[in-house]
Design an enzyme around this catalytic site. Sequence first.
Site, mmCIF file in Angstrom:
data_model
loop_
_atom_site.group_PDB
_atom_site.id
_atom_site.type_symbol
_atom_site.label_atom_id
_atom_site.label_comp_id
_atom_site.label_asym_id
_atom_site.label_seq_id
_atom_site.Cartn_x
_atom_site.Cartn_y
_atom_site.Cartn_z
ATOM 1 N N HIS A 105 -7.075 1.286 -101.820
ATOM 2 C CA HIS A 105 -6.813 0.802 -100.459
ATOM 3 C C HIS A 105 -5.577 -0.097 -100.407
ATOM 4 C CE1 HIS A 105 -10.930 1.600 -98.378
ATOM 5 N NE2 HIS A 105 -10.612 2.570 -99.223
ATOM 6 N N HIS A 141 -15.109 9.266 -106.823
ATOM 7 C CA HIS A 141 -16.415 9.221 -106.161
ATOM 8 C C HIS A 141 -17.557 9.545 -107.127
ATOM 9 C CE1 HIS A 141 -14.567 9.895 -101.863
ATOM 10 N NE2 HIS A 141 -14.270 8.716 -102.395
#
Length: 326
Positions: A66, A191
């Site tokens: 991010h 993930h």
Amino acid sequence: MNCLKTIALSLSLFLVGLVGPIQAQLQMNFYANTCPNAEKIVQDFVSNHISNAPSLAAALLRMHFHDCFVRGCDGSVLINSTSGNAERDATPNLTVRGFGFIEAIKTVLEAQCPGIVSCADIIALASRDAVVFTGGPSWSVPTGRRDGRISNASEALANIPPPTSNFTNLQTLFANQGLDLKDLVLLSGAHTIGVSHCSSFTNRLYNFTGRGDQDPALDSQYAANLKSRKCPSLNDNTTIVEMDPGSRKTFDLSYYQLVLKRRGLFQSDSALTTNPTTLSNINQLLKGSVESFFSEFAKSMEKMGRINVKTGSAGVVRRQCSVANS
């Protein structure tokens, strides 16, 4: 003679132009002379604390991602805003964890080497070390990033790929950062560890097209299980769910297996199967070894860690990671 002088001056300016960027590039062991133990301090801190909070590996990896997708890898995701409009106030970052962890490492480094090691480098190093200590891949982390002082919620919202992304959106947002479709598949592989809040995917369960329906791309049995055991309503904002059920603590290939079974948790996971190139990349990874996946993942992480970095005289070294003008 004047012509020769002009040529010489032009050549000199050209060489200066070449040398400038070279000197300002990231490099391995950037702090070797200014703070020789910097990387070991980060590594030791992670080693001493990660066993008590192994889920931080996924959290720090997400923070790094991010951070790099907004104004480059410059630590701007860490900045607090009294007006509530910094990157960390944007919806994609409201569930980001690890801010206190990074600040704690910074405090130790400031005691050893005041004003030397950037917050951006701490994120890059700590995320790698945390993944390694939990059995995941390692990758090279050249250092020398400088910190930014600008942090806008609107930019985070515009640049961080949301879990509701379709393929076109993913391709665009990754391409904006100089990342290709192979990077998209490999970085999505993160993930394989960690958890998500129901709010990131319940639209797939209860209101996919705004008509109270379910995403047809999601395996119906998996969806039924999520509804009955994990996220009983569209408005659940607190429950957490494994992104890679049964394997969330292990960095492996099972995430990709689940994606092919239509059991990827996010719409963005499912989107990887809607394009022939990304689908082919997933199948190739599954034909290979975990070691091969680790090696390829490392390359994409190294590439991501270089996105629009501030080096040399650009940016600053913030003394306090959460304070823009520290």
